[in-house]
Design a protein around this motif. Structure first.
Motif, PDB file in Angstrom:
ATOM      1  N   ALA A   1       8.260  28.596  56.406  1.00 37.03           N
ATOM      2  CA  ALA A   1       7.770  27.316  55.891  1.00 37.03           C
ATOM      3  C   ALA A   1       8.697  26.779  54.802  1.00 37.03           C
ATOM      4  CB  ALA A   1       6.358  27.480  55.342  1.00 37.03           C
ATOM      5  N   PRO A   2       8.777  25.450  54.644  1.00 31.95           N
ATOM      6  CA  PRO A   2       9.638  24.853  53.600  1.00 31.95           C
ATOM      7  C   PRO A   2       9.271  25.361  52.210  1.00 31.95           C
ATOM      8  CG  PRO A   2       8.822  23.175  55.125  1.00 31.95           C
ATOM      9  CD  PRO A   2       8.079  24.430  55.434  1.00 31.95           C
ATOM     10  N   ARG A   3      10.297  25.489  51.358  1.00 29.61           N
ATOM     11  CA  ARG A   3      10.094  25.939  49.992  1.00 29.61           C
ATOM     12  C   ARG A   3      10.726  24.936  49.031  1.00 29.61           C
ATOM     13  NH1 ARG A   3      10.272  32.531  50.415  1.00 29.61           N
ATOM     14  NH2 ARG A   3       9.771  32.649  52.635  1.00 29.61           N
ATOM     15  N   ASP A   4      10.146  24.806  47.862  1.00 24.46           N
ATOM     16  CA  ASP A   4      10.606  23.809  46.896  1.00 24.46           C
ATOM     17  C   ASP A   4      12.050  24.019  46.486  1.00 24.46           C
ATOM     18  OD1 ASP A   4       8.095  22.683  46.958  1.00 24.46           O
ATOM     19  OD2 ASP A   4       7.387  23.726  45.158  1.00 24.46           O
ATOM     20  N   TYR A   5      12.492  25.302  46.437  1.00 22.71           N
ATOM     21  CA  TYR A   5      13.819  25.606  45.919  1.00 22.71           C
ATOM     22  C   TYR A   5      14.882  25.692  47.015  1.00 22.71           C
ATOM     23  CZ  TYR A   5      12.295  30.251  47.421  1.00 22.71           C
ATOM     24  OH  TYR A   5      11.808  31.305  48.153  1.00 22.71           O
ATOM     25  N   ALA A   6      14.510  25.440  48.269  1.00 23.68           N
ATOM     26  CA  ALA A   6      15.463  25.585  49.364  1.00 23.68           C
ATOM     27  C   ALA A   6      15.469  24.343  50.238  1.00 23.68           C
ATOM     28  CB  ALA A   6      15.118  26.815  50.210  1.00 23.68           C
ATOM     29  N   ASP A   7      16.644  24.032  50.755  1.00 19.20           N
ATOM     30  CA  ASP A   7      16.813  22.898  51.655  1.00 19.20           C
ATOM     31  C   ASP A   7      16.857  23.420  53.086  1.00 19.20           C
ATOM     32  OD1 ASP A   7      17.311  20.491  52.829  1.00 19.20           O
ATOM     33  OD2 ASP A   7      19.408  20.365  52.211  1.00 19.20           O
ATOM     34  N   GLY A   8      15.734  23.326  53.780  1.00 18.79           N
ATOM     35  CA  GLY A   8      15.671  23.838  55.140  1.00 18.79           C
ATOM     36  C   GLY A   8      15.348  25.319  55.168  1.00 18.79           C
ATOM     37  N   THR A   9      15.391  25.906  56.345  1.00 19.48           N
ATOM     38  CA  THR A   9      15.085  27.327  56.510  1.00 19.48           C
ATOM     39  C   THR A   9      16.072  27.947  57.476  1.00 19.48           C
ATOM     40  OG1 THR A   9      13.424  28.954  57.225  1.00 19.48           O
ATOM     41  CG2 THR A   9      13.458  26.848  58.383  1.00 19.48           C
ATOM     42  N   TRP A  10      16.397  29.221  57.230  1.00 18.70           N
ATOM     43  CA  TRP A  10      17.241  29.946  58.174  1.00 18.70           C
ATOM     44  C   TRP A  10      16.391  30.629  59.239  1.00 18.70           C
ATOM     45  CZ3 TRP A  10      16.379  35.154  58.511  1.00 18.70           C
ATOM     46  CH2 TRP A  10      15.709  35.757  57.441  1.00 18.70           C
ATOM     47  N   ILE A  11      15.071  30.658  59.040  1.00 21.94           N
ATOM     48  CA  ILE A  11      14.193  31.292  60.038  1.00 21.94           C
ATOM     49  C   ILE A  11      13.814  30.212  61.055  1.00 21.94           C
ATOM     50  CG2 ILE A  11      12.179  32.757  60.393  1.00 21.94           C
ATOM     51  CD1 ILE A  11      12.221  33.396  57.417  1.00 21.94           C
ATOM     52  N   THR A  12      14.757  29.890  61.900  1.00 16.99           N
ATOM     53  CA  THR A  12      14.585  28.839  62.896  1.00 16.99           C
ATOM     54  C   THR A  12      13.591  29.281  63.969  1.00 16.99           C
ATOM     55  OG1 THR A  12      16.420  29.710  64.206  1.00 16.99           O
ATOM     56  CG2 THR A  12      16.960  28.080  62.505  1.00 16.99           C
ATOM     57  N   THR A  13      13.188  28.353  64.804  1.00 16.67           N
ATOM     58  CA  THR A  13      12.279  28.705  65.901  1.00 16.67           C
ATOM     59  C   THR A  13      12.864  29.781  66.802  1.00 16.67           C
ATOM     60  OG1 THR A  13      11.222  26.528  65.849  1.00 16.67           O
ATOM     61  CG2 THR A  13      11.021  27.811  67.885  1.00 16.67           C
ATOM     62  N   PRO A  14      14.149  29.695  67.207  1.00 21.46           N
ATOM     63  CA  PRO A  14      14.718  30.797  68.003  1.00 21.46           C
ATOM     64  C   PRO A  14      14.700  32.129  67.266  1.00 21.46           C
ATOM     65  CG  PRO A  14      16.085  28.840  68.197  1.00 21.46           C
ATOM     66  CD  PRO A  14      15.079  28.549  67.131  1.00 21.46           C
ATOM     67  N   MET A  15      14.916  32.101  65.940  1.00 21.79           N
ATOM     68  CA  MET A  15      14.852  33.348  65.172  1.00 21.79           C
ATOM     69  C   MET A  15      13.437  33.921  65.196  1.00 21.79           C
ATOM     70  SD  MET A  15      17.723  34.395  63.488  1.00 21.79           S
ATOM     71  CE  MET A  15      17.533  34.823  61.765  1.00 21.79           C
ATOM     72  N   GLN A  16      12.430  33.071  65.014  1.00 18.34           N
ATOM     73  CA  GLN A  16      11.055  33.546  65.051  1.00 18.34           C
ATOM     74  C   GLN A  16      10.736  34.177  66.400  1.00 18.34           C
ATOM     75  OE1 GLN A  16       7.984  30.876  63.397  1.00 18.34           O
ATOM     76  NE2 GLN A  16       9.635  29.596  62.633  1.00 18.34           N
ATOM     77  N   GLN A  17      11.139  33.522  67.461  1.00 19.28           N
ATOM     78  CA  GLN A  17      10.872  34.043  68.803  1.00 19.28           C
ATOM     79  C   GLN A  17      11.576  35.381  69.020  1.00 19.28           C
ATOM     80  OE1 GLN A  17      12.257  30.687  71.095  1.00 19.28           O
ATOM     81  NE2 GLN A  17      10.272  29.634  70.980  1.00 19.28           N
ATOM     82  N   ALA A  18      12.795  35.508  68.500  1.00 20.09           N
ATOM     83  CA  ALA A  18      13.560  36.736  68.679  1.00 20.09           C
ATOM     84  C   ALA A  18      12.897  37.909  67.950  1.00 20.09           C
ATOM     85  CB  ALA A  18      14.989  36.543  68.174  1.00 20.09           C
ATOM     86  N   TYR A  19      12.445  37.676  66.722  1.00 15.63           N
ATOM     87  CA  TYR A  19      11.831  38.767  65.968  1.00 15.63           C
ATOM     88  C   TYR A  19      10.431  39.089  66.481  1.00 15.63           C
ATOM     89  CZ  TYR A  19      15.770  38.999  62.834  1.00 15.63           C
ATOM     90  OH  TYR A  19      17.035  39.185  62.332  1.00 15.63           O
ATOM     91  N   LEU A  20       9.764  38.114  67.081  1.00 16.07           N
ATOM     92  CA  LEU A  20       8.501  38.410  67.746  1.00 16.07           C
ATOM     93  C   LEU A  20       8.725  39.374  68.908  1.00 16.07           C
ATOM     94  CD1 LEU A  20       6.730  34.935  67.702  1.00 16.07           C
ATOM     95  CD2 LEU A  20       5.753  37.078  66.852  1.00 16.07           C
TER      96      LEU A  20
END
Length: 226
Positions: A103-122
């Protein structure tokens, strides 16, 4: 020169090929299929990239790690743990944990945990390699973290918190459990003040690779659903 991975090979370049600037960039390309991800962690590197970038693989030098015997908890956190306001579980809500970490965070611009990353770790979770820690306030998920367990090593990936000290409670509970399971090292990847406050410290890439060689194929006493 940066190595580009081929999709038909799981081989990674030697860790000494990693760039000094940016620190630890080892390779690019390939894919996120489970076999490649497992090979990456066994080799000593991990994926980290943002949307719009190619898939990038990193092995920083030094590497930030935490030895379970060196865990430090502040007095205020010890008090929180004793009060028992939160309930901690393992592998009960992996998908929810990784979604919260992304999820987005105040101190970061974007996320490295992309949808493909989430699917891969699942997929890794379904194979019993990736695991989650959940922190609950009654039935509400208020914190957690996830990572990979291979042999006697735990490779931490990300954590989140929606309530005071929730992720800290989850992390300390995990480290104490890993200690009883005979894990020898927790890979924290990159340095942060938050991790240093728990006792995490840097070791050389060569020293980290030696831990991989000695402990990746050693059995632990892990029982994630106990």
């Amino acid at each position: 020169m940066l190595t580009w991975l081929q999709r038909d090979s799981l081989d990674f370049p030697s860790l000494d090929k990693a760039l000094r600037e940016p620190n630890g960039l080892l390779a690019a390309g390939g894919d996120l299929k489970p076999e490649r991800l497992i090979q990456a962690y066994r080799h000593g590197c991990f994926p980290w990239y943002q949307d719009g970038q190619p898939l990038l693989w990193w092995s920083p030098d030094p590497r930030t790690v935490l030895f379970p015997d060196e865990l430090h908890t502040s007095r205020s956190l010890q008090k929180t743990l004793r009060q028992g306001h939160y309930r901690v579980s393992f592998d009960q809500a992996f998908a929810a944990v990784i979604q919260a970490c992304a999820a987005p965070r105040d101190y970061a611009d974007g996320t490295w945990i992309t949808t493909p990353m989430q699917q891969a770790y699942l997929q890794l979770h379904e194979r019993g390699v990736a695991h989650s820690v959940e922190v609950w306030n009654n039935d509400e998920l208020v914190g957690g973290l996830y990572g990979l367990a291979i042999g006697r090593l735990f490779f931490g990936e990300s954590m989140f918190s929606r309530a005071d000290n929730a992720s800290k409670v989850g992390f300390v509970t995990l480290v104490e459990r890993l200690k009883t399971w005979r894990f020898v090292l927790i890979d924290c990847q990159m340095p942060t003040q938050h991790l240093h406050s728990f006792g995490a410290r840097p070791i050389s890439r060569d020293a980290f690779a030696d831990y991989l060689r000695r402990h990746l194929d050693q059995p632990s006493d892990a029982n994630w659903l106990a």
